[in-house]
Write an enzyme that holds these catalytic residues in place. Sequence first.
Site, PDB file in Angstrom:
ATOM      1  CG  HIS A   1      -7.822  -5.314  17.558  1.00  0.00           C
ATOM      2  ND1 HIS A   1      -8.717  -5.782  16.640  1.00  0.00           N
ATOM      3  CD2 HIS A   1      -8.447  -4.294  18.196  1.00  0.00           C
ATOM      4  CE1 HIS A   1      -9.839  -5.083  16.712  1.00  0.00           C
ATOM      5  NE2 HIS A   1      -9.691  -4.156  17.642  1.00  0.00           N
TER       6      HIS A   1
ATOM      7  CE1 TYR B   1      -8.432 -12.007  10.635  1.00  0.00           C
ATOM      8  CE2 TYR B   1      -8.559 -12.641   8.335  1.00  0.00           C
ATOM      9  CZ  TYR B   1      -8.119 -11.783   9.316  1.00  0.00           C
ATOM     10  OH  TYR B   1      -7.362 -10.695   8.975  1.00  0.00           O
TER      11      TYR B   1
ATOM     12  N   PRO C   1      -6.532  -9.915   0.340  1.00  0.00           N
ATOM     13  CG  PRO C   1      -8.651  -8.951   0.408  1.00  0.00           C
ATOM     14  CD  PRO C   1      -7.727  -9.707  -0.481  1.00  0.00           C
TER      15      PRO C   1
ATOM     16  CE1 TYR D   1      -4.449 -11.250  10.442  1.00  0.00           C
ATOM     17  CE2 TYR D   1      -3.938  -9.606  12.117  1.00  0.00           C
ATOM     18  CZ  TYR D   1      -4.792 -10.124  11.157  1.00  0.00           C
ATOM     19  OH  TYR D   1      -5.993  -9.509  10.920  1.00  0.00           O
TER      20      TYR D   1
ATOM     21  CE  LYS E   1       1.095  -9.895   6.971  1.00  0.00           C
ATOM     22  NZ  LYS E   1       1.132  -9.239   8.264  1.00  0.00           N
TER      23      LYS E   1
HETATM   24  C1  LIG Z   1     -10.928  -2.422  -3.295  1.00  0.00           C
HETATM   25  C2  LIG Z   1      -9.701  -2.715  -2.461  1.00  0.00           C
HETATM   26  C3  LIG Z   1      -9.830  -3.176  -1.149  1.00  0.00           C
HETATM   27  C4  LIG Z   1      -8.694  -3.451  -0.370  1.00  0.00           C
HETATM   28  N1  LIG Z   1      -8.834  -3.927   0.915  1.00  0.00           N
HETATM   29  C5  LIG Z   1      -7.719  -4.185   1.649  1.00  0.00           C
HETATM   30  C6  LIG Z   1      -7.799  -4.672   2.962  1.00  0.00           C
HETATM   31  O1  LIG Z   1      -8.886  -4.898   3.495  1.00  0.00           O
HETATM   32  N2  LIG Z   1      -6.630  -4.903   3.647  1.00  0.00           N
HETATM   33  C7  LIG Z   1      -5.384  -4.659   3.075  1.00  0.00           C
HETATM   34  O2  LIG Z   1      -4.343  -4.833   3.717  1.00  0.00           O
HETATM   35  N3  LIG Z   1      -5.300  -4.206   1.840  1.00  0.00           N
HETATM   36  C8  LIG Z   1      -6.429  -3.959   1.126  1.00  0.00           C
HETATM   37  N4  LIG Z   1      -6.301  -3.488  -0.123  1.00  0.00           N
HETATM   38  C9  LIG Z   1      -4.970  -3.225  -0.597  1.00  0.00           C
HETATM   39  C10 LIG Z   1      -4.453  -1.869  -0.080  1.00  0.00           C
HETATM   40  O3  LIG Z   1      -5.493  -0.936  -0.041  1.00  0.00           O
HETATM   41  C11 LIG Z   1      -3.342  -1.465  -1.024  1.00  0.00           C
HETATM   42  O4  LIG Z   1      -2.311  -2.428  -0.882  1.00  0.00           O
HETATM   43  C12 LIG Z   1      -2.811  -0.052  -0.773  1.00  0.00           C
HETATM   44  O5  LIG Z   1      -3.759   0.893  -1.177  1.00  0.00           O
HETATM   45  C13 LIG Z   1      -1.517   0.144  -1.566  1.00  0.00           C
HETATM   46  O6  LIG Z   1      -1.147   1.487  -1.549  1.00  0.00           O
HETATM   47  P1  LIG Z   1      -0.427   2.141  -2.782  1.00  0.00           P
HETATM   48  O7  LIG Z   1      -0.141   3.530  -2.377  1.00  0.00           O
HETATM   49  O8  LIG Z   1       0.668   1.256  -3.232  1.00  0.00           O
HETATM   50  O9  LIG Z   1      -1.478   2.085  -3.980  1.00  0.00           O
HETATM   51  P2  LIG Z   1      -2.928   2.833  -4.151  1.00  0.00           P
HETATM   52  O10 LIG Z   1      -3.570   3.006  -2.822  1.00  0.00           O
HETATM   53  O11 LIG Z   1      -3.607   2.055  -5.189  1.00  0.00           O
HETATM   54  O12 LIG Z   1      -2.513   4.257  -4.668  1.00  0.00           O
HETATM   55  C14 LIG Z   1      -2.125   4.472  -6.009  1.00  0.00           C
HETATM   56  C15 LIG Z   1      -2.534   5.879  -6.401  1.00  0.00           C
HETATM   57  O13 LIG Z   1      -2.045   6.161  -7.705  1.00  0.00           O
HETATM   58  C16 LIG Z   1      -3.049   6.855  -8.422  1.00  0.00           C
HETATM   59  N5  LIG Z   1      -2.787   6.668  -9.863  1.00  0.00           N
HETATM   60  C17 LIG Z   1      -2.994   5.555 -10.613  1.00  0.00           C
HETATM   61  N6  LIG Z   1      -2.637   5.772 -11.873  1.00  0.00           N
HETATM   62  C18 LIG Z   1      -2.182   7.057 -11.948  1.00  0.00           C
HETATM   63  C19 LIG Z   1      -1.683   7.859 -13.002  1.00  0.00           C
HETATM   64  N7  LIG Z   1      -1.561   7.389 -14.247  1.00  0.00           N
HETATM   65  N8  LIG Z   1      -1.312   9.130 -12.727  1.00  0.00           N
HETATM   66  C20 LIG Z   1      -1.415   9.618 -11.463  1.00  0.00           C
HETATM   67  N9  LIG Z   1      -1.896   8.893 -10.413  1.00  0.00           N
HETATM   68  C21 LIG Z   1      -2.274   7.623 -10.664  1.00  0.00           C
HETATM   69  C22 LIG Z   1      -4.337   6.204  -7.938  1.00  0.00           C
HETATM   70  O14 LIG Z   1      -5.469   7.022  -8.175  1.00  0.00           O
HETATM   71  C23 LIG Z   1      -4.036   6.052  -6.459  1.00  0.00           C
HETATM   72  O15 LIG Z   1      -4.428   7.174  -5.701  1.00  0.00           O
HETATM   73  C24 LIG Z   1      -7.414  -3.238  -0.922  1.00  0.00           C
HETATM   74  C25 LIG Z   1      -7.291  -2.776  -2.243  1.00  0.00           C
HETATM   75  C26 LIG Z   1      -8.404  -2.534  -3.022  1.00  0.00           C
HETATM   76  C27 LIG Z   1      -8.233  -2.062  -4.454  1.00  0.00           C
END
Ligand SMILES: Cc1cc2nc3c(=O)[nH]c(=O)nc-3n(C[C@H](O)[C@H](O)[C@H](O)COP(=O)(O)OP(=O)(O)OC[C@H]3O[C@@H](n4cnc5c(N)ncnc54)[C@H](O)[C@@H]3O)c2cc1C
Length: 391
Positions: free
Chosen positions: A72, A202, A293, A384, A297
């Site tokens: 995009h 948006y 969100p 962005y 980011k």
């Molecule tokens: C509902 C939702 C919607 C979102 N929508 C957007 C969006 O539209 N745009 C955007 O940019 N961002 C969005 N985000 C944010 C984005 O998805 C996150 O920033 C991204 O997933 C971060 O990745 P991560 O690997 O740091 O964490 P996560 O994806 O949260 O991964 C963490 C992992 O650790 C695991 N875990 C947790 N505790 C334990 C434990 N004790 N032992 C072992 N494993 C464990 C979890 O199960 C998970 O798989 C959203 C977040 C949520 C919750």
Amino acid sequence: MRTQVGIVGAGPAGLLLSHLLALRGIDSLVVEDRSRAYCEARQRAGLLEDGTVKLLREADLAQRLDAEGLEHGGIYLQFAGERHHLDFRDLTGGRTVTIYAQTEIVKDLITRRLADGGALEFEISGTAVAGLDTDRPVLSYTTAGGERREVVCDAIAGCDGFHGICRPSIPPGLLTVRDRDYPYAWLGITADVPPSTDELIYNRHPDGFALHTMRTPQVSRLYLQVPPDDRIEAWPDERIWAALQRRFALPGWELKEGPIFDKAITPMRSFVSSPMRYGRLFLAGDAAHIVPPTGAKGLNLAMADVSVLADALEALLRGDGRPADRYSDTCLRRVWRATHFSWWMTTMLHVTPAADPMTEELQLSQLRYVTSSRAAATSLAENYTGYPPLR
Ligand SMILES: Cc1cc2nc3c(=O)[nH]c(=O)nc-3n(C[C@H](O)[C@H](O)[C@H](O)COP(=O)(O)OP(=O)(O)OC[C@H]3O[C@@H](n4cnc5c(N)ncnc54)[C@H](O)[C@@H]3O)c2cc1C
């Protein structure tokens, strides 16, 4: 048991870190308390910054992203009955963003780690970390089969998201937390219907914010601002489509409807915990910071953190601790820029409950400025598409 880097969490941060370390010849073990199927189906983010796409290409992870991702070159901003286009390519010298769902990134990373012989353990329980202030920290957990394991590591990466156990394992008093809850939430749906727009819309409407994004050319993703204590049961599909139709209405444009196959309400929060390191524990992604969100980011920050962390750990394991000492400060500069941008987009576009008329006029003035001044539009576009550029 022994590994060089113990990684807690098989989200985008943990999985990408494990791959980047493997490219540097470093062993890791990823432990995850959910099932593989659950991780691959969890609907979350879907928009990649320019630099994130380049990072995935450099790491040889972009075959499907390049074939299926939707590039995009801008977004639409809609307010006061008008829709304006911001052309990112023109404003930023060719930078773009790419729609490619987090579910697909997670699938690609798991497939690749397993193909490369990487160690991944799903459906574990009782995760604990210890010895973080020594140079042999220990990651312990119970396998899906019920066996308790202790893994001695050189370093542990806490990639376990906002509700994980790694951040709370840091002794009390050492972390500084800055956080803010917003007085609204997002109701997100995924629907089996081709997007009604070529680029994201948006939309600030007196009823509340709305966003039209997409996952593929056949699947639309849409969001509505709702009260933070709203329940999903109060939103049957007909009510969701009626609210979306009202907020997006524009003469000569039609919002196509289709079967909804996923819907959930997500709270909005800004949260930054620092430093992102304690001894041999390094936090990355949502484990250390959360953004609302609106700026798209969260996923991009998680991937930026681990690209810095992979280099820092490589140097640390060679005996050079200086990049690891800089890890937190390096990441936090990007995190705070994204935190400010996400807050700015959020407060410009959402309707604050019980706000005075002055607030609404200030928001509309800001939106008119961003859509009429090249300088203001360029600032939005460079943030962005990713600032500072990761690659
Ligand atoms: C509902 C939702 C919607 C979102 N929508 C957007 C969006 O539209 N745009 C955007 O940019 N961002 C969005 N985000 C944010 C984005 O998805 C996150 O920033 C991204 O997933 C971060 O990745 P991560 O690997 O740091 O964490 P996560 O994806 O949260 O991964 C963490 C992992 O650790 C695991 N875990 C947790 N505790 C334990 C434990 N004790 N032992 C072992 N494993 C464990 C979890 O199960 C998970 O798989 C959203 C977040 C949520 C919750």
